[in-house]
Design a protein around this motif. Structure first.
Motif, short mmCIF file in Angstrom:
data_model
loop_
_atom_site.label_atom_id
_atom_site.label_comp_id
_atom_site.label_asym_id
_atom_site.label_seq_id
_atom_site.Cartn_x
_atom_site.Cartn_y
_atom_site.Cartn_z
N ARG A 1 0.86 -1.19 0.00
CA ARG A 1 0.00 0.00 0.00
C ARG A 1 0.89 1.24 0.00
O ARG A 1 1.98 1.23 0.59
N HIS A 2 0.43 2.27 -0.67
CA HIS A 2 1.22 3.50 -0.65
C HIS A 2 0.28 4.71 -0.66
O HIS A 2 -0.88 4.64 -1.06
N ILE A 3 0.84 5.80 -0.18
CA ILE A 3 0.18 7.10 -0.24
C ILE A 3 1.12 8.04 -0.98
O ILE A 3 2.30 8.14 -0.63
N LEU A 4 0.62 8.70 -1.99
CA LEU A 4 1.41 9.65 -2.76
C LEU A 4 1.03 11.07 -2.38
O LEU A 4 -0.15 11.43 -2.39
N VAL A 5 2.04 11.86 -2.04
CA VAL A 5 1.87 13.30 -1.87
C VAL A 5 2.64 13.95 -3.01
O VAL A 5 3.87 14.01 -3.00
N ALA A 6 1.92 14.39 -4.01
CA ALA A 6 2.54 14.88 -5.24
C ALA A 6 3.05 16.31 -5.06
O ALA A 6 2.48 17.11 -4.31
N PHE A 7 4.15 16.61 -5.73
CA PHE A 7 4.64 17.99 -5.77
C PHE A 7 4.88 18.40 -7.21
O PHE A 7 5.06 17.57 -8.09
N GLU A 8 4.85 19.70 -7.44
CA GLU A 8 5.08 20.26 -8.76
C GLU A 8 6.23 21.25 -8.68
O GLU A 8 6.06 22.36 -8.18
N GLY A 9 7.39 20.81 -9.12
CA GLY A 9 8.55 21.70 -9.12
C GLY A 9 9.22 21.77 -7.76
O GLY A 9 8.68 21.35 -6.73
N GLU A 10 10.43 22.34 -7.75
CA GLU A 10 11.23 22.41 -6.54
C GLU A 10 10.60 23.30 -5.47
O GLU A 10 10.77 23.07 -4.27
N ASP A 11 9.85 24.30 -5.88
CA ASP A 11 9.30 25.26 -4.93
C ASP A 11 8.33 24.62 -3.95
O ASP A 11 8.18 25.10 -2.82
N SER A 12 7.64 23.58 -4.38
CA SER A 12 6.62 22.98 -3.52
C SER A 12 7.13 21.78 -2.73
O SER A 12 6.40 21.24 -1.90
N LYS A 13 8.38 21.36 -2.95
CA LYS A 13 8.85 20.11 -2.35
C LYS A 13 8.89 20.17 -0.83
O LYS A 13 8.47 19.22 -0.16
N GLU B 1 -8.31 8.78 1.93
CA GLU B 1 -8.57 10.19 2.26
C GLU B 1 -7.52 11.14 1.69
O GLU B 1 -7.85 12.29 1.32
N THR B 2 -6.26 10.72 1.61
CA THR B 2 -5.19 11.68 1.38
C THR B 2 -4.35 11.48 0.11
O THR B 2 -3.69 12.43 -0.33
N THR B 3 -4.36 10.30 -0.49
CA THR B 3 -3.41 10.06 -1.58
C THR B 3 -3.72 10.90 -2.81
O THR B 3 -4.88 11.20 -3.11
N ASP B 4 -2.66 11.26 -3.52
CA ASP B 4 -2.81 11.97 -4.79
C ASP B 4 -2.72 11.02 -5.98
O ASP B 4 -2.63 11.47 -7.13
N TYR C 1 6.26 12.36 -3.08
CA TYR C 1 6.72 11.58 -1.92
C TYR C 1 5.76 10.42 -1.69
O TYR C 1 4.54 10.61 -1.65
N HIS C 2 6.32 9.23 -1.51
CA HIS C 2 5.52 8.03 -1.28
C HIS C 2 5.73 7.54 0.14
O HIS C 2 6.86 7.49 0.64
#
Length: 348
Positions: free
Chosen positions: A208-220, A246-249, A293-294
């Motif tokens: 199982r995994h949860i992905l928290v996606a980011f877009e570009g270095e600014d949001s990391k 509830e939270t995965t992207d 981030y996973h």
């Protein structure tokens, strides 16, 4: 084994009904609906060129009407499935063929139901319950059959009636096929030996995994903080599947609580490395990929192996029987057609 009852698979019935298509167009790409070249066995010239009605009889089969509203519902359902797999321009080219196939298969089903009536084949409550259980077992986690029926406006009574008809059709097909289709123990063993490559199972992981996606270095940085907060919740004992939903992207695993089962070589390298080395049952550290981030929790791992004959023997019997049953059922349908009175009231 060779004397056991013919274990008919639902796919046999679907494929058998699919071979009676009427179109003479070039075959379309393979889909869940058989769009293979047909035989014209149900197409008859109809002088009327008026638009397809929304209600009323479309075709009459031995005195029983196939209603336009039922055809439209079935055709729309099939097109909805295909919309998930083909672009609009390709779908438009397939539409006429799917319409013809849909009607042909509805006619074939009516012929089989009438023959099941003639032979007094019945579907018991236990038969229908088993059919329901099989459908439910094939649904993804979190999705219920009751929910699907509500979405489609199908009552429980209607579902059981139509399931009962399906069971009776399958019983008829099974009865026809088992009279002529024989698979010996030797044939099954030979197929296994000659197709050993098909039974090589690679090393796999279930995680199982949860992905928290980011877009570009600014949001990391902000996204990493968000991912760590979610991981803290999991370490505190919250249910991983619930938190993932509830939270995965990751839309591909949201409905299954973040669950994936996969062999080596399928996932991006950092995700794969964690999945095949991380301690089982433990929420691991954050894993960064190009997607974000996973947070990963490995449920289980299976070593690569050759699936032994004993594990696939029954499925192989069913597979070989289903292959040999198709021409038998096609011939049976053609014989039913030759004695049927089919009247088309409208062109498609």
């Amino acid at each position: 084994m060779s004397t056991s009852r013919f274990a008919i698979l639902p796919v046999v019935a679907v494929m058998a009904l699919g071979v009676i298509g009427c179109s003479k167009k070039a075959p379309e790409p393979a889909t869940t609906i058989d769009l293979s070249e047909g035989t014209d066995m149900f197409r008859q010239p109809v002088p009327s060129q008026q638009p397809l009605p929304q209600t009323g009889p479309l075709v009459t089969v031995n005195g029983t009407d196939i209603l336009a509203e039922n055809f439209i519902r079935e055709f729309s359902s099939r097109m909805s499935m295909l919309q998930q797999r083909y672009p609009p321009e390709q779908l438009a080219q397939m539409q006429e063929r799917v319409r013809e196939q849909t009607l042909d298969q509805m006619i074939a089903r009516q012929l089989l139901l009438q023959e099941a009536d003639r032979q007094q084949l019945v579907a018991s409550d236990e038969d229908i319950d088993r059919a329901r259980e099989m459908l439910e077992s094939q649904l993804p986690p979190g999705l219920s059959l009751d929910e699907i029926l509500r979405q489609r406006g199908v009552s429980e009574e209607q579902f059981r009636r139509e399931s009962g008809d399906d069971v009776r059709v399958q019983k008829l097909i099974q009865q026809v096929a088992e009279e002529k289709v024989v698979v010996t123990d030797e044939e099954v063993a030979n197929f296994y030996e000659e197709n050993k490559a098909r039974f090589q199972q690679p090393e796999t992981a279930t995680a199982r995994h949860i992905l928290v996606a980011f877009e570009g270095e600014d949001s990391k940085d902000a996204k990493k903080t968000e991912a760590e907060a979610i991981r803290t919740r999991l370490e505190a004992g919250e249910d991983f599947a619930t938190v993932a939903t509830e939270t995965t992207d990751d839309p591909g695993s949201r409905e299954t609580g973040g669950l994936y089962t996969f062999p080596r070589g399928q996932m991006v390298p950092p995700f794969e490395e964690a999945s095949f080395t991380q301690e089982i049952g433990v929420v691991g550290p954050l894993v960064e990929t190009q997607f974000g981030y996973h947070i990963i929790k490995v449920e289980s791992r299976q070593e690569a192996r050759e699936v032994p004959f004993v594990e696939v023997q029954t499925n192989l019997v069913n597979y070989l029987r289903s292959q040999r049953a198709q021409p038998v059922i096609q011939e049976y349908l053609m014989n039913l057609r030759s004695n049927a009175d089919i009247k088309f009231h409208h062109e498609l």
